[in-house]
Design a protein around this motif. Structure first.
Motif, PDB file in Angstrom:
ATOM      1  N   ASP A 264       4.687   5.881  -1.480  1.00 58.86           N
ATOM      2  CA  ASP A 264       4.584   7.070  -0.625  1.00 58.86           C
ATOM      3  C   ASP A 264       5.784   7.194   0.314  1.00 58.86           C
ATOM      4  O   ASP A 264       6.342   8.280   0.483  1.00 58.86           O
ATOM      5  CB  ASP A 264       3.300   7.021   0.210  1.00 58.86           C
TER       6      ASP A 264
ATOM      7  N   ARG B 191       0.792  -1.232   0.000  1.00 60.32           N
ATOM      8  CA  ARG B 191       0.000   0.000   0.000  1.00 60.32           C
ATOM      9  C   ARG B 191       0.827   1.286   0.000  1.00 60.32           C
ATOM     10  O   ARG B 191       0.415   2.284  -0.578  1.00 60.32           O
ATOM     11  CB  ARG B 191      -0.904   0.033   1.235  1.00 60.32           C
ATOM     12  N   TYR B 192       1.964   1.286   0.691  1.00 59.75           N
ATOM     13  CA  TYR B 192       2.650   2.550   0.940  1.00 59.75           C
ATOM     14  C   TYR B 192       4.100   2.606   0.477  1.00 59.75           C
ATOM     15  O   TYR B 192       4.803   3.573   0.774  1.00 59.75           O
ATOM     16  CB  TYR B 192       2.580   2.886   2.435  1.00 59.75           C
TER      17      TYR B 192
END
Length: 127
Positions: A55, A51-52
């Motif tokens: 980021d 998911r990250y």
């Protein structure tokens, strides 16, 4: 993070190695507890990576890695782990004096219930 003393995404397998060594030796946690923690960490890092990853790399400049690898992952189960038989001396110790705490006769007679214990005044004579 508390154990590592740094941000979670900066860790790698070496951090997991230290963590599991601490869980097994000084803390003496059960194998199943350490195994459960490993599974949870795998899930957590899989989630972060899926998911990250982008980021975290964009914001912090770190590329996430899965710190729990095949080298530091605890075995899947206690079942199937290798059993090491007792040494010959350990087996002799077990079988030569197990009845003494139960009121045995110091080795002059066999344990109760064995075939020739009738000669010593006890047992049924059945093995």
């Amino acid at each position: 993070m508390r154990f590592l003393g740094r941000l979670v995404w900066t860790t790698g397998p070496e951090g997991a190695d230290r963590f599991f060594a601490d869980q097994r030796k000084p803390k003496r946690l059960a194998h199943s507890t350490v195994q459960s923690k490993a599974r949870r960490l795998v899930q957590f890092f899989d989630f972060l990576i899926a998911r990250y990853q982008g980021d975290i790399h964009a914001l912090a400049g770190h590329v996430l890695v899965q710190p729990i690898d095949e080298f530091n992952r605890p075995a899947k189960s206690e079942h199937g782990t290798q059993r090491i038989p007792p040494s010959e001396a350990e087996a002799d110790h077990l079988f030569s004096g197990w009845w003494e705490p139960l009121g045995g006769r110091g080795g002059s007679c066999p344990p109760p219930g064995t075939t020739w214990s009738l000669r010593c005044g006890g047992g049924s004579g059945r093995a």
